[in-house]
Design a protein around this motif. Sequence first.
Motif, PDB file in Angstrom:
ATOM      1  N   VAL A  61       0.969  -1.346   0.011  1.00 42.77           N
ATOM      2  CA  VAL A  61       0.038  -0.170  -0.081  1.00 42.77           C
ATOM      3  C   VAL A  61       0.794   1.294   0.051  1.00 42.77           C
ATOM      4  N   ASP A  62       0.942   1.906  -1.194  1.00 40.47           N
ATOM      5  CA  ASP A  62       1.900   3.192  -1.281  1.00 40.47           C
ATOM      6  C   ASP A  62       1.288   4.478  -0.659  1.00 40.47           C
ATOM      7  N   GLY A  63       1.853   5.438  -0.744  1.00 38.44           N
ATOM      8  CA  GLY A  63       1.220   6.655  -0.174  1.00 38.44           C
ATOM      9  C   GLY A  63      -0.079   7.120  -0.549  1.00 38.44           C
ATOM     10  N   ILE A  64      -0.255   7.086  -1.945  1.00 34.57           N
ATOM     11  CA  ILE A  64      -1.480   7.622  -2.655  1.00 34.57           C
ATOM     12  C   ILE A  64      -2.555   6.325  -2.246  1.00 34.57           C
ATOM     13  N   HIS A  65      -2.414   5.282  -2.286  1.00 35.76           N
ATOM     14  CA  HIS A  65      -3.529   4.554  -1.743  1.00 35.76           C
ATOM     15  C   HIS A  65      -3.768   4.481  -0.407  1.00 35.76           C
ATOM     16  N   ALA A  66      -2.891   4.663   0.591  1.00 38.10           N
ATOM     17  CA  ALA A  66      -3.134   5.105   1.939  1.00 38.10           C
ATOM     18  C   ALA A  66      -3.976   6.386   2.184  1.00 38.10           C
ATOM     19  N   LEU A  67      -3.582   7.163   1.162  1.00 40.13           N
ATOM     20  CA  LEU A  67      -4.385   8.801   1.399  1.00 40.13           C
ATOM     21  C   LEU A  67      -5.781   8.190   0.793  1.00 40.13           C
ATOM     22  N   GLN A  68      -5.911   7.696  -0.201  1.00 36.39           N
ATOM     23  CA  GLN A  68      -7.255   7.439  -0.916  1.00 36.39           C
ATOM     24  C   GLN A  68      -8.115   6.637   0.612  1.00 36.39           C
ATOM     25  N   ALA A  69      -7.500   5.759   1.045  1.00 36.87           N
ATOM     26  CA  ALA A  69      -8.183   4.893   1.829  1.00 36.87           C
ATOM     27  C   ALA A  69      -8.430   5.946   3.399  1.00 36.87           C
ATOM     28  N   LEU A  70      -7.598   6.743   3.552  1.00 38.70           N
ATOM     29  CA  LEU A  70      -7.960   7.694   4.767  1.00 38.70           C
ATOM     30  C   LEU A  70      -9.125   8.549   4.482  1.00 38.70           C
ATOM     31  N   ARG A  71      -9.163   9.083   3.170  1.00 35.47           N
ATOM     32  CA  ARG A  71     -10.170   9.928   2.798  1.00 35.47           C
ATOM     33  C   ARG A  71     -11.547   9.095   2.630  1.00 35.47           C
ATOM     34  N   ALA A  72     -11.551   8.008   2.122  1.00 33.42           N
ATOM     35  CA  ALA A  72     -12.808   7.115   1.965  1.00 33.42           C
ATOM     36  C   ALA A  72     -13.273   6.735   3.300  1.00 33.42           C
ATOM     37  N   ARG A  73     -12.511   6.827   4.369  1.00 36.83           N
ATOM     38  CA  ARG A  73     -13.142   6.251   5.732  1.00 36.83           C
ATOM     39  C   ARG A  73     -13.489   7.567   6.744  1.00 36.83           C
ATOM     40  N   GLY A  74     -13.263   8.469   5.781  1.00 39.43           N
ATOM     41  CA  GLY A  74     -13.728  10.038   6.574  1.00 39.43           C
ATOM     42  C   GLY A  74     -12.867  10.884   7.367  1.00 39.43           C
ATOM     43  N   ASP A  75     -11.586  10.513   7.284  1.00 41.91           N
ATOM     44  CA  ASP A  75     -10.380  10.909   7.898  1.00 41.91           C
ATOM     45  C   ASP A  75      -9.682  12.000   7.057  1.00 41.91           C
ATOM     46  N   ALA A  76      -9.851  13.159   7.541  1.00 37.27           N
ATOM     47  CA  ALA A  76      -9.255  14.376   6.717  1.00 37.27           C
ATOM     48  C   ALA A  76      -8.240  15.023   7.131  1.00 37.27           C
ATOM     49  N   THR A  77      -7.317  13.993   7.941  1.00 39.44           N
ATOM     50  CA  THR A  77      -6.013  14.448   8.406  1.00 39.44           C
ATOM     51  C   THR A  77      -5.102  14.964   7.411  1.00 39.44           C
ATOM     52  N   PRO A  78      -4.520  16.212   7.267  1.00 40.49           N
ATOM     53  CA  PRO A  78      -3.647  16.545   6.212  1.00 40.49           C
ATOM     54  C   PRO A  78      -2.398  15.608   6.085  1.00 40.49           C
ATOM     55  N   VAL A  79      -2.325  15.243   4.864  1.00 40.78           N
ATOM     56  CA  VAL A  79      -1.363  14.421   4.277  1.00 40.78           C
ATOM     57  C   VAL A  79      -0.034  15.256   3.324  1.00 40.78           C
ATOM     58  N   LEU A  80       1.035  15.204   3.713  1.00 42.31           N
ATOM     59  CA  LEU A  80       2.135  15.742   3.271  1.00 42.31           C
ATOM     60  C   LEU A  80       3.173  14.565   2.491  1.00 42.31           C
ATOM     61  N   LEU A  81       3.173  14.408   1.285  1.00 49.28           N
ATOM     62  CA  LEU A  81       3.882  13.178   0.767  1.00 49.28           C
ATOM     63  C   LEU A  81       5.341  13.686   0.474  1.00 49.28           C
ATOM     64  N   LEU A  82       6.212  12.638   0.576  1.00 52.51           N
ATOM     65  CA  LEU A  82       7.725  12.914   0.225  1.00 52.51           C
ATOM     66  C   LEU A  82       7.819  12.179  -0.996  1.00 52.51           C
ATOM     67  N   THR A  83       8.344  13.087  -1.929  1.00 49.78           N
ATOM     68  CA  THR A  83       8.557  12.519  -3.183  1.00 49.78           C
ATOM     69  C   THR A  83      10.038  12.907  -3.888  1.00 49.78           C
ATOM     70  N   THR A  84      10.095  12.621  -5.095  1.00 49.51           N
ATOM     71  CA  THR A  84      11.497  13.099  -5.803  1.00 49.51           C
ATOM     72  C   THR A  84      11.120  13.985  -7.048  1.00 49.51           C
ATOM     73  N   PHE A  85      11.967  14.224  -7.927  1.00 48.54           N
ATOM     74  CA  PHE A  85      11.666  15.296  -8.946  1.00 48.54           C
ATOM     75  C   PHE A  85      11.049  14.267 -10.209  1.00 48.54           C
ATOM     76  N   ASP A  86      11.060  13.064 -10.038  1.00 45.48           N
ATOM     77  CA  ASP A  86      10.378  12.294 -11.097  1.00 45.48           C
ATOM     78  C   ASP A  86       9.342  11.573 -10.848  1.00 45.48           C
ATOM     79  N   ASP A  87       8.613  12.205 -10.150  1.00 41.22           N
ATOM     80  CA  ASP A  87       7.384  11.641  -9.668  1.00 41.22           C
ATOM     81  C   ASP A  87       6.066  12.560 -10.208  1.00 41.22           C
ATOM     82  N   SER A  88       6.078  13.416 -11.076  1.00 46.48           N
ATOM     83  CA  SER A  88       5.084  14.106 -11.684  1.00 46.48           C
ATOM     84  C   SER A  88       3.838  13.507 -11.674  1.00 46.48           C
TER      85      SER A  88
END
Length: 210
Positions: A61-88
């Motif tokens: 489960v990567d960061g995006i899928h975890a984020l989607q699952a959080l929002r789906a269960r009604g959790d609005a906690t702000p999410v800040l994702l760590l990334t690199t330049f090649d992740d557009s």
Amino acid sequence: MSALRVALADDQALVRAGLRALLERLGIEIALEADDGAALLAQLADTPVDVVLSDIRMPGVDGIHALQALRARGDATPVLLLTTFDDSELLLRAAEAGAQGFLLKDAAPEDLFDAVTRVAAGETLLQPVSTDPVRARFHFRDDRAPVDSFNPREVAILRLLAGGYSNREIARSLFLAEGTVKNYVSVILDKLGTRDRTRAVLKAITLRVI
């Protein structure tokens, strides 16, 4: 004021240890750690935090899928994702899923602290999003009319919104009243036909308003 509580997720133990040490030195409390999105979701169910700081790329489960699952269960906690330049492409998916911000993994300590505190305060940080992939991904039916309907002041405010600046910071930088900026933002959202600042910025990029 109590310390900000952060959930930290990264599949690399050394990266987590480094981030933990850095954040704690900056006065931020690490409430929980996880090595993938599934562990993060399980712990967040029982441990409330102010910000989730997660790697965007993790096995399982990567960061995006975890984020989607959080929002789906009604959790609005702000999410800040760590990334690199090649992740557009991943950044665009994350923005659509409801991420509040992105931070480059090689960011300076002060930038990390600034990003965590600003996202915790309700701001959105979109700086690392490359404009060309945004234009390629987002297509809107009316891609001509809005461009010439924005005056220079509105364009300036849109650019600051893209930088993640709050209404108060925009007001300071443009020597305007905060209420005036709020009114400008409402007009901008109306012109772009969007309900939130993130979508407004993405659409403005697509339409080459900014």
